[in-house]
Design a protein around this motif. Structure first.
Motif, PDB file in Angstrom:
ATOM      1  N   LEU A 352       0.874  -1.169   0.000  1.00  0.00           N
ATOM      2  CA  LEU A 352       0.000   0.000   0.000  1.00  0.00           C
ATOM      3  C   LEU A 352       0.918   1.227   0.000  1.00  0.00           C
ATOM      4  CD1 LEU A 352      -2.592  -1.147   2.691  1.00  0.00           C
ATOM      5  CD2 LEU A 352      -2.776  -1.340   0.197  1.00  0.00           C
ATOM      6  N   HIS A 353       0.920   1.948  -1.119  1.00  0.00           N
ATOM      7  CA  HIS A 353       1.937   2.991  -1.306  1.00  0.00           C
ATOM      8  C   HIS A 353       1.352   4.327  -1.759  1.00  0.00           C
ATOM      9  CE1 HIS A 353       5.912   4.587  -2.263  1.00  0.00           C
ATOM     10  NE2 HIS A 353       5.459   4.940  -3.451  1.00  0.00           N
ATOM     11  N   THR A 354       0.216   4.294  -2.467  1.00  0.00           N
ATOM     12  CA  THR A 354      -0.341   5.532  -3.024  1.00  0.00           C
ATOM     13  C   THR A 354      -1.191   6.261  -1.987  1.00  0.00           C
ATOM     14  OG1 THR A 354      -2.361   4.447  -3.806  1.00  0.00           O
ATOM     15  CG2 THR A 354      -0.471   4.471  -5.316  1.00  0.00           C
ATOM     16  N   TYR A 355      -1.494   7.510  -2.275  1.00  0.00           N
ATOM     17  CA  TYR A 355      -2.338   8.341  -1.396  1.00  0.00           C
ATOM     18  C   TYR A 355      -3.665   7.632  -1.138  1.00  0.00           C
ATOM     19  CZ  TYR A 355      -4.727  12.499   0.404  1.00  0.00           C
ATOM     20  OH  TYR A 355      -5.418  13.382   1.184  1.00  0.00           O
ATOM     21  N   SER A 356      -4.274   7.106  -2.210  1.00  0.00           N
ATOM     22  CA  SER A 356      -5.583   6.453  -2.053  1.00  0.00           C
ATOM     23  C   SER A 356      -5.482   5.216  -1.175  1.00  0.00           C
ATOM     24  CB  SER A 356      -6.154   6.079  -3.425  1.00  0.00           C
ATOM     25  OG  SER A 356      -6.430   7.225  -4.190  1.00  0.00           O
ATOM     26  N   SER A 357      -4.499   4.348  -1.473  1.00  0.00           N
ATOM     27  CA  SER A 357      -4.415   3.063  -0.768  1.00  0.00           C
ATOM     28  C   SER A 357      -4.066   3.217   0.710  1.00  0.00           C
ATOM     29  CB  SER A 357      -3.395   2.146  -1.454  1.00  0.00           C
ATOM     30  OG  SER A 357      -2.077   2.639  -1.316  1.00  0.00           O
ATOM     31  N   LEU A 358      -3.443   4.347   1.065  1.00  0.00           N
ATOM     32  CA  LEU A 358      -3.080   4.586   2.462  1.00  0.00           C
ATOM     33  C   LEU A 358      -4.155   5.371   3.219  1.00  0.00           C
ATOM     34  CD1 LEU A 358       0.680   5.456   1.923  1.00  0.00           C
ATOM     35  CD2 LEU A 358      -0.208   3.432   3.088  1.00  0.00           C
ATOM     36  N   ASN A 359      -5.277   5.609   2.567  1.00  0.00           N
ATOM     37  CA  ASN A 359      -6.374   6.338   3.190  1.00  0.00           C
ATOM     38  C   ASN A 359      -7.321   5.333   3.857  1.00  0.00           C
ATOM     39  OD1 ASN A 359      -9.247   7.499   3.096  1.00  0.00           O
ATOM     40  ND2 ASN A 359      -7.979   9.313   2.754  1.00  0.00           N
ATOM     41  N   ALA A 360      -7.527   5.516   5.143  1.00  0.00           N
ATOM     42  CA  ALA A 360      -8.322   4.552   5.910  1.00  0.00           C
ATOM     43  C   ALA A 360      -9.727   4.389   5.335  1.00  0.00           C
ATOM     44  CB  ALA A 360      -8.393   4.997   7.369  1.00  0.00           C
ATOM     45  N   GLU A 361     -10.320   5.471   4.842  1.00  0.00           N
ATOM     46  CA  GLU A 361     -11.671   5.408   4.290  1.00  0.00           C
ATOM     47  C   GLU A 361     -11.701   4.621   2.975  1.00  0.00           C
ATOM     48  OE1 GLU A 361     -15.668   5.775   4.081  1.00  0.00           O
ATOM     49  OE2 GLU A 361     -14.377   6.286   5.776  1.00  0.00           O
ATOM     50  N   PHE A 362     -10.647   4.766   2.186  1.00  0.00           N
ATOM     51  CA  PHE A 362     -10.594   4.102   0.870  1.00  0.00           C
ATOM     52  C   PHE A 362     -10.252   2.611   0.982  1.00  0.00           C
ATOM     53  CE2 PHE A 362      -8.483   2.998  -3.186  1.00  0.00           C
ATOM     54  CZ  PHE A 362      -9.414   3.451  -4.099  1.00  0.00           C
ATOM     55  N   LEU A 363      -9.622   2.225   2.080  1.00  0.00           N
ATOM     56  CA  LEU A 363      -9.131   0.846   2.226  1.00  0.00           C
ATOM     57  C   LEU A 363     -10.200  -0.210   1.963  1.00  0.00           C
ATOM     58  CD1 LEU A 363      -6.721   0.659   5.292  1.00  0.00           C
ATOM     59  CD2 LEU A 363      -6.289  -0.201   2.986  1.00  0.00           C
ATOM     60  N   LYS A 364     -11.438   0.088   2.327  1.00  0.00           N
ATOM     61  CA  LYS A 364     -12.496  -0.922   2.163  1.00  0.00           C
ATOM     62  C   LYS A 364     -12.720  -1.310   0.711  1.00  0.00           C
ATOM     63  CE  LYS A 364     -16.348   2.442   2.313  1.00  0.00           C
ATOM     64  NZ  LYS A 364     -15.603   3.666   2.648  1.00  0.00           N
ATOM     65  N   GLU A 365     -12.231  -0.489  -0.236  1.00  0.00           N
ATOM     66  CA  GLU A 365     -12.346  -0.822  -1.661  1.00  0.00           C
ATOM     67  C   GLU A 365     -11.537  -2.074  -2.016  1.00  0.00           C
ATOM     68  OE1 GLU A 365     -14.278   0.965  -3.894  1.00  0.00           O
ATOM     69  OE2 GLU A 365     -14.950   2.185  -2.186  1.00  0.00           O
ATOM     70  N   TYR A 366     -10.607  -2.469  -1.123  1.00  0.00           N
ATOM     71  CA  TYR A 366      -9.756  -3.633  -1.389  1.00  0.00           C
ATOM     72  C   TYR A 366     -10.408  -4.960  -0.999  1.00  0.00           C
ATOM     73  CZ  TYR A 366      -5.709  -0.753  -2.562  1.00  0.00           C
ATOM     74  OH  TYR A 366      -4.852   0.114  -3.184  1.00  0.00           O
ATOM     75  N   LYS A 367     -11.639  -4.911  -0.528  1.00  0.00           N
ATOM     76  CA  LYS A 367     -12.318  -6.157  -0.135  1.00  0.00           C
ATOM     77  C   LYS A 367     -12.274  -7.178  -1.278  1.00  0.00           C
ATOM     78  CE  LYS A 367     -16.875  -8.007   1.054  1.00  0.00           C
ATOM     79  NZ  LYS A 367     -18.322  -7.695   1.240  1.00  0.00           N
ATOM     80  N   GLY A 368     -11.722  -8.359  -0.991  1.00  0.00           N
ATOM     81  CA  GLY A 368     -11.680  -9.442  -1.980  1.00  0.00           C
ATOM     82  C   GLY A 368     -10.579  -9.333  -3.016  1.00  0.00           C
ATOM     83  N   ALA A 369      -9.782  -8.250  -2.988  1.00  0.00           N
ATOM     84  CA  ALA A 369      -8.799  -8.029  -4.053  1.00  0.00           C
ATOM     85  C   ALA A 369      -7.726  -9.111  -4.103  1.00  0.00           C
ATOM     86  CB  ALA A 369      -8.152  -6.657  -3.893  1.00  0.00           C
ATOM     87  N   LEU A 370      -7.424  -9.732  -2.957  1.00  0.00           N
ATOM     88  CA  LEU A 370      -6.368 -10.756  -2.918  1.00  0.00           C
ATOM     89  C   LEU A 370      -6.925 -12.167  -2.731  1.00  0.00           C
ATOM     90  CD1 LEU A 370      -3.715  -8.907  -0.701  1.00  0.00           C
ATOM     91  CD2 LEU A 370      -3.539  -9.409  -3.141  1.00  0.00           C
TER      92      LEU A 370
END
Length: 451
Positions: A352-370
């Motif tokens: 997690l390196h970008t502004y978006s990916s390090l944002n606690a609110e945005f993190l939930k977008e990663y559900k199921g990504a891995l």
């Protein structure tokens, strides 16, 4: 023409500067710091500034144009001097448009896939000795530069980025190109520091479709529901041409594309890349390449730089590095690698390196990504969070966002490296996904790890 670049060292800016130099323009520039490969490329062309910093005395009435990069600030001393003198100041995309007003502009847009699709198109054109102007966001095999501008070529192929144009022009870059031929590959929320809501982000793509010149066309990924909705809702008088993922099979780690002449072995793999290929095929056909010639050329396409790049391989193991960082890209890449190596254990590591990916609110977008990975690892550096002036992201927030009980999480670069180099990768596939470098990971050392 005499052109000065403010922030000449940027990835896009230095390539444009070199393209204009190659075209015979008088080019100067400034920047507060420049790293390789930009530094070496500028030096080789005699364009590297003698000293780093901003020098208002470089800005004179003799300049025909000033190109302003995103790295510069609105109070940049050179910019203020250019404004004071009333010079013509262009953002990067504005200047590209000025250089291509008389050409047929082909613009490839989308949250994901645009670099790969643009690269595929240029590979096919190069294979068949069709000379076109272009701007692409990756270094391509067989191409010396990432931007090419001529007076003679009929077509220019532009990768259409939705990020902002310059510090004083807050419009997304791809709003300024006015395409004759456009492609839209996918829409998945990104750049939340600029587009704070999903609706605001999607709106930028509606504006892009409406910016296509009357009588032009948009080729669009009909399998992406948001793309289809945006394109079909547009009242612009353009042709709307859907594309779909072609039929393909995977046999013994080799992807075979179904064609009218039978199965064709190709170098790229994964459903998302086959979908990209379908879009590239239609654009190439708009540009005068027939279907058979497209297939002949695409069989030798090995992928865009930093996109699913094989960095090590042995008889029993393989390692890939990928630029994927947004949720949709991470999910597509992970699924693609697992599909290609069904009988091997997939160890997928995401930084997690970008502004978006390090944002606690945005993190939930990663559900199921891995979820497609057999072993899933997430790494982030608290230092990166500090640099971006964000609130700290906790171990618990990451675990909750990915909704995977066996997720392995590291926040210390040394701990992550120790984990990686303690693993036995026999019969495994290692997938490293990031736009960063995992806090200084030596990718060459991975070759020894794989054996």
């Amino acid at each position: 023409m005499n052109v000065h670049f403010i922030a000449i060292g940027g990835a896009a800016m230095h390539n444009l500067a070199i393209a204009l130099h190659n075209k015979g323009y008088q080019v100067t520039g400034s920047d507060d710091t420049i790293f390789d490969p930009s530094k070496s490329r500028l030096e080789n062309k005699g364009l590297l500034p003698e000293a780093f910093g901003w020098f208002p005395e470089k800005i004179t009435a003799d300049l025909d144009a000033v190109v302003l990069g995103m790295h510069a600030k609105a109070d940049n001393p050179e910019l203020l001097k250019a404004q004071e003198l009333g010079l013509k100041i262009y953002s990067y995309p504005e200047f590209l448009y000025e250089q291509s007003k008389e050409k047929t502009r082909v613009v490839i847009g989308g949250s994901h896939g645009k670099t790969t699709i643009t690269s595929m198109i240029l590979h096919v054109m190069h294979y068949h000795d069709r000379d076109v102007d272009y701007m692409v966001g990756a270094q391509l095999e067989g191409f010396d530069v990432m931007v090419k501008l001529t007076d003679d070529n009929d077509f220019i192929v532009l990768e259409g980025d939705e990020y902002l144009s310059s510090p004083i022009d807050r419009r997304p870059k791809f709003h300024l190109y006015k395409p004759n031929i456009a492609l839209l590959s996918g829409i998945a929320w990104d750049h939340i520091n600029v587009f704070p809501t999903y609706e605001n982000y999607v709106e930028q793509f509606s504006i892009f479709v409406d910016s296509i010149v009357r009588g032009g066309s948009v080729t669009y990924n009909a399998e992406d529901t948001e793309v289809a909705r945006v394109v079909e809702a547009s009242e612009n008088t353009i042709r709307k041409l859907p594309y779909y993922t072609p039929e393909y099979t995977v046999e013994d780690g080799e992807t075979l594309l179904e064609t009218p002449e039978g199965p064709l072995p190709i170098e790229v793999f994964g459903k998302h890349n086959l979908n990209n290929l379908a879009g590239a095929k239609w654009i190439c056909q708009h540009m005068g390449i027939d279907e058979d010639d497209f297939y002949e050329a695409i069989a030798t396409f090995k992928g865009a730089s930093k996109r699913l790049e094989k960095i090590a391989e042995s008889e029993t193991s393989v390692a890939y590095k990928d630029f994927a960082h947004s949720p949709s890209k991470v999910e597509a890449t992970t699924k693609a690698v697992k599909e290609q190596y069904k009988n091997r254990t997939l160890v997928a590591c995401l930084e997690l390196h970008t502004y978006s990916s390090l944002n606690a609110e945005f993190l939930k977008e990663y559900k199921g990504a891995l979820d497609a990975a057999d072993v899933a690892v997430v790494f982030y550096s608290p230092h990166a969070v500090e640099i971006k002036k964000l609130d700290a992201v906790t171990h618990e927030q990451i675990a909750k966002a990915f909704e995977r009980d066996d997720l392995i999480i590291y926040t210390n670069p040394d701990d992550f490296k120790d984990y990686l180099f303690s693993q036995d990768f026999k019969d495994n596939v290692l997938l490293l996904m990031s736009s960063g470098n995992y806090g200084g990971l030596d990718f060459d050392a991975i070759k020894g790890l794989i054996g």
